[in-house]
Motif scaffolding. Structure first.
Motif, PDB file in Angstrom:
ATOM      1  N   ARG A  33       0.839  -1.194   0.000  1.00  0.00           N
ATOM      2  CA  ARG A  33       0.000   0.000   0.000  1.00  0.00           C
ATOM      3  C   ARG A  33       0.881   1.254   0.000  1.00  0.00           C
ATOM      4  N   ASN A  35       1.894   5.158   0.885  1.00  0.00           N
ATOM      5  CA  ASN A  35       1.779   6.100   2.004  1.00  0.00           C
ATOM      6  C   ASN A  35       1.339   5.420   3.300  1.00  0.00           C
ATOM      7  N   GLU A  36       1.772   4.183   3.481  1.00  0.00           N
ATOM      8  CA  GLU A  36       1.380   3.422   4.669  1.00  0.00           C
ATOM      9  C   GLU A  36       2.222   3.812   5.876  1.00  0.00           C
ATOM     10  N   SER A  37       3.517   3.954   5.670  1.00  0.00           N
ATOM     11  CA  SER A  37       4.400   4.272   6.792  1.00  0.00           C
ATOM     12  C   SER A  37       5.253   5.500   6.527  1.00  0.00           C
ATOM     13  N   CYS A  38       4.929   6.210   5.445  1.00  0.00           N
ATOM     14  CA  CYS A  38       5.668   7.419   5.112  1.00  0.00           C
ATOM     15  C   CYS A  38       4.801   8.314   4.242  1.00  0.00           C
ATOM     16  N   GLN A  39       5.194   9.544   4.084  1.00  0.00           N
ATOM     17  CA  GLN A  39       4.446  10.506   3.287  1.00  0.00           C
ATOM     18  C   GLN A  39       5.397  11.262   2.364  1.00  0.00           C
ATOM     19  N   CYS A  51       4.656   7.343  -1.632  1.00  0.00           N
ATOM     20  CA  CYS A  51       5.762   6.854  -0.816  1.00  0.00           C
ATOM     21  C   CYS A  51       5.479   5.394  -0.470  1.00  0.00           C
ATOM     22  N   ALA A  53       7.078   1.541   1.149  1.00  0.00           N
ATOM     23  CA  ALA A  53       8.068   0.919   2.031  1.00  0.00           C
ATOM     24  C   ALA A  53       8.345  -0.506   1.564  1.00  0.00           C
ATOM     25  N   SER A  56       6.016  -6.103   3.779  1.00  0.00           N
ATOM     26  CA  SER A  56       5.833  -6.727   5.085  1.00  0.00           C
ATOM     27  C   SER A  56       4.382  -7.169   5.201  1.00  0.00           C
ATOM     28  N   ASN A  58       2.362  -6.170   7.235  1.00  0.00           N
ATOM     29  CA  ASN A  58       1.546  -5.034   7.665  1.00  0.00           C
ATOM     30  C   ASN A  58       1.157  -4.086   6.535  1.00  0.00           C
ATOM     31  N   ASN A  59       1.843  -4.186   5.404  1.00  0.00           N
ATOM     32  CA  ASN A  59       1.541  -3.213   4.353  1.00  0.00           C
ATOM     33  C   ASN A  59       1.271  -3.827   2.976  1.00  0.00           C
ATOM     34  N   ARG A 142       4.563   0.420  -6.657  1.00  0.00           N
ATOM     35  CA  ARG A 142       4.030  -0.329  -5.522  1.00  0.00           C
ATOM     36  C   ARG A 142       4.275  -1.831  -5.642  1.00  0.00           C
TER      37      ARG A 142
END
Length: 203
Positions: A33, A35-39, A51, A53, A56, A58-59, A142
């Motif tokens: 996904r 912009n899950e852990s950053c912008q 953005c 990552a 994992s 989690n994303n 992505r």
């Protein structure tokens, strides 16, 4: 003959006729996904659309994207035994950057080739499928990994080769390739599956 096998089980010749690909060639993509852990900073939005990552649990994403790509497949245990043996973890494919679950967006190339014994038609189907993926941006920022999997039967040494090609995308946008091949002798296969089924698959 190879032609008989192609019409009676969907088998491709490969490596100068020494091996035969059994079943379709599967393309599998796992995505994350945005912009899950950053912008993306406002000043950089004209240069970067999102953005992302590293992959994992989690994303990772299976939501529909683009105009033609429907929701991805999510693997889940179907019974208590799979839960107890933690099959979801053991079935993961270890890459250089992450361990990938048996989920994602699936595209099978060659699933219709049993309708024709013409190698040209097989090549055309492959080219058409890859062209469709490319035109519709199947791979983008992505994309975490593209996995290509296929099985090849070698009569010369009576073995089945399970081949896996992996292309993991770095955050920089470059791809890291890797290759692995598991060889299963015929005697091992016949100990774990009905030989009638195996003989149909291999012709």
């Amino acid at each position: 003959s190879v032609s008989d096998n192609a019409s009676n089980g969907g088998v491709w010749p490969v490596r100068g006729g020494l091996g035969q690909v059994v079943g379709p060639v599967r393309f599998r993509q796992l995505r994350v996904r945005a912009n899950e852990s950053c912008q993306v900073p406002r000043r950089a939005m004209q240069l970067f659309r999102a953005c992302v990552a590293d992959f994992s649990d989690n994303n990772y994403d299976v939501a529909t994207f683009g105009k033609i790509f429907t929701r991805g497949f999510t693997f889940t245990p179907i019974n208590a035994l799979e839960m107890e043996t933690n099959l979801v973890f053991t079935a993961r494919l270890a890459g250089k950057f992450a361990r990938y679950p048996p989920s994602g967006f699936l595209v099978d190339v060659g699933s219709n080739r049993s309708r024709s014994t013409d190698p040209t038609a097989i090549a055309q189907e492959y080219a058409a499928t890859v062209n469709t993926l490319e035109k519709n941006n199947w791979i983008d920022e992505r994309t975490s990994v593209v996995i290509i999997e296929y099985n090849t039967w070698f009569a010369s040494d009576a073995s089945l080769h399970a081949t896996t090609l992996m292309f993991e995308q770095r955050l920089s946008g470059s791809f890291e390739p890797s290759f692995r091949e598991a060889v299963v002798p015929y005697v091992v296969l016949t100990q774990s599956m009905d030989t009638r089924v195996f003989n149909v698959l291999t012709g």
